[in-house]
Design a protein around this motif. Sequence first.
Motif, mmCIF file in Angstrom:
data_model
loop_
_atom_site.group_PDB
_atom_site.id
_atom_site.type_symbol
_atom_site.label_atom_id
_atom_site.label_comp_id
_atom_site.label_asym_id
_atom_site.label_seq_id
_atom_site.Cartn_x
_atom_site.Cartn_y
_atom_site.Cartn_z
ATOM 1 N N THR A 24 0.846 -1.191 0.000
ATOM 2 C CA THR A 24 0.000 0.000 0.000
ATOM 3 C C THR A 24 0.883 1.243 0.000
ATOM 4 O O THR A 24 1.885 1.292 0.725
ATOM 5 N N ALA A 25 0.512 2.227 -0.800
ATOM 6 C CA ALA A 25 1.185 3.527 -0.813
ATOM 7 C C ALA A 25 0.140 4.601 -0.551
ATOM 8 O O ALA A 25 -0.915 4.621 -1.195
ATOM 9 N N ARG A 26 0.456 5.492 0.397
ATOM 10 C CA ARG A 26 -0.471 6.572 0.750
ATOM 11 C C ARG A 26 0.250 7.916 0.691
ATOM 12 O O ARG A 26 1.428 8.010 1.017
ATOM 13 N N ARG A 27 -0.502 8.921 0.324
ATOM 14 C CA ARG A 27 -0.032 10.303 0.399
ATOM 15 C C ARG A 27 -1.228 11.221 0.206
ATOM 16 O O ARG A 27 -2.288 10.791 -0.258
ATOM 17 N N ALA A 49 5.599 8.708 -1.372
ATOM 18 C CA ALA A 49 4.435 8.114 -0.704
ATOM 19 C C ALA A 49 4.893 7.386 0.561
ATOM 20 O O ALA A 49 6.054 7.006 0.702
ATOM 21 N N ASP A 50 3.970 7.185 1.474
ATOM 22 C CA ASP A 50 4.214 6.408 2.694
ATOM 23 C C ASP A 50 3.830 4.959 2.376
ATOM 24 O O ASP A 50 2.648 4.666 2.171
ATOM 25 N N LEU A 63 7.884 -0.051 -8.061
ATOM 26 C CA LEU A 63 6.749 0.860 -7.850
ATOM 27 C C LEU A 63 7.103 1.937 -6.828
ATOM 28 O O LEU A 63 6.769 3.115 -7.009
ATOM 29 N N ARG A 64 7.777 1.550 -5.757
ATOM 30 C CA ARG A 64 8.162 2.538 -4.751
ATOM 31 C C ARG A 64 9.125 3.568 -5.341
ATOM 32 O O ARG A 64 9.064 4.747 -5.012
ATOM 33 N N THR A 72 -5.015 6.868 -0.397
ATOM 34 C CA THR A 72 -4.337 5.679 -0.911
ATOM 35 C C THR A 72 -4.135 5.851 -2.412
ATOM 36 O O THR A 72 -5.099 6.003 -3.153
ATOM 37 N N VAL A 73 -2.872 5.838 -2.847
ATOM 38 C CA VAL A 73 -2.577 6.018 -4.270
ATOM 39 C C VAL A 73 -2.239 4.700 -4.968
ATOM 40 O O VAL A 73 -2.245 4.627 -6.192
#
Length: 129
Positions: A8-11, A90-91, A83-84, A54-55
């Motif tokens: 999961t990536a969030r920002r 992103a977090d 991806l990161r 959530t992106v």
Amino acid sequence: MSVSLYYTARRATPLTGSESAAVTRVVTARQASFPYEDEESLYVYDPRAAGPGTVLDGSTKMPFDPGRLLPVIAHVLDSVTQLRRVLPDADWHVHMDDLDVEWDEARGYELPGMRDPDLMAELASESDR
């Protein structure tokens, strides 16, 4: 009982058009290079279904065959690493059920032993039994 890898990536800001295109390129290339047609590969959920902030969100179910486990883990974690690197601000949270997978700036996401040829051979021999 199955084990899955979750990512999961969030920002606060949504993906830009160029970021969305880069994510799509990574996902398409990594799915195409996945070594097993009959196993689950990198799977990114529909971004329209993601919660606020959530992106990117996805998961991969790990194979039951011990001989395939490490190659699948390595491929998917390498994919999430790419991806990161596309979304570095992103977090990120990457985990396999209750086990967090830590980020290393130089190596990306890895689990101990996931590239160990002796361990891979041992697991492959287990699946031959």
